[in-house]
Every structure is written in C-alpha cells, then in structure tokens.
Enzyme design. Sequence first.
Site, PDB file in Angstrom:
ATOM      1  CB  CYS A  88      -1.090  -0.085   1.210  1.00 12.10           C
ATOM      2  SG  CYS A  88      -0.386   0.270   2.771  1.00 12.10           S
ATOM      3  CB  CYS A 162       0.495   1.853  -3.954  1.00 15.30           C
ATOM      4  SG  CYS A 162       0.521   0.256  -4.620  1.00 15.30           S
ATOM      5  CB  CYS A 166       2.038  -0.967  -6.942  1.00 19.27           C
ATOM      6  SG  CYS A 166       1.207  -0.615  -5.520  1.00 19.27           S
TER       7      CYS A 166
END
Length: 214
Positions: A88, A162, A166
Amino acid sequence: MTDTQLDTSQRLSLRIAASNLTKEFAGTFNEKTVDRFLVTSYDQFAGRATITRFLPLMAERFARQRLRALAKVEGHHDDGLPTVLFLCVHNAGRSQMAMGFFQHLAGDRAVAWSGGSEPGERVNAAAVAAMAERGIDISAEFPKPWTDETVRAADVVISMGCGDACPIFPGKRYEEWVLEDPAGKSVDAVRPVRDEIERRVRALLDELAVPART
C-alpha cells in the site's frame, strides 16, 4: 551512511547485525553482499526516523528479508512455499493488517511480506489496536519500502491503493484490493476494514491451497 555518522551503540549494533547475517547466509552470499544490503537497508530508514535507537534492528530485519528474497530469485534457496507481497502507500495500515492475518492464518505454510511506495514513520495505532482484538500483534512491525528483489521473489502481489507507484514485473500474479485507508480513523472505523481484509486473506489462502488456522 558513513561510520562517522553513527554513535558508538549504533556502530556496535550494526557490526553484530552484520555478523548475524553473514553467518546466516554463509555459502549463499559473501560478506560484501551482506554488508551492502545491511547498509542500504539502514539508509532506507535513517533519513526519516524520529527514534533512532531501533534503526540497527530494523535494518537487520529488512536486510534479512531482502537477502532471503534475493536467494529465491537467484535460485540459491527455494523452499517451495507460496510467497505473497502486500503493498500500500505508507505500509502503515492495510498492508500491515493483511500481512498480520496471512502470517497468523498460514503459519509456516506460506510466506508474507509487505511494503509501501511512500513508507510512513510508524504503523497506524488504530490498526494495531484493531488487530490486537483478534489476537494478532503487529506492534513490532514497521513501515518499509518495497524492493526489486522482494517483488521478483513474490508469487502474488496484492496492491491496496498505491496505483501506478506499485511495481509491475512480468509473470507475476497481481491483484488490487480496493479498501478504505485506515489513516486518521478511529479503531471503530478501522474494524470493518480489518474484517474485510481477513475475509480476502482467507479467500487468497484457499486459492493458494494453504490450509488456514481455524
């Protein structure tokens, strides 16, 4: 990080950490590689830490995780256990709770890691309290970044908010879990998020054919 930037206690703690890791990974990685991972792990936290006395321990734990991941990626060691990486933004709430449930339910039958694109200073206190209500202690965890080796070593990457930050590597199984961010919320408000994370973790373990504790 340079040696002159450390106080005597930190230097001693890092030397002990280096010795521990060198022994643990003897025959897999040489001392130079271990030192490099320990130093870069320390540097990840040193620039944003408000309490520095735990930095050597955090660096040792993070370096150990990264070295284990690299050993798997490079084929030095693979125990065949499913490995899941929870991501996250701040690695302070959702991903920490998910890792906590996964480790608690899977035991030694699978591996879980977590990370963040912009790691926070500490794990969300409401998330810690909410997990404690379920008998799971995540108070000793700390926010950390994701690294290339941990992503590459993971079989499944679960991202939680995210977005484009990510990491994407070909051949990985990716899932996006849309969950409310616990940041700034009370324990009462975090409980529904916690319960939804538990439900999803249990479903994931079923898909991975990993028996979960009852």
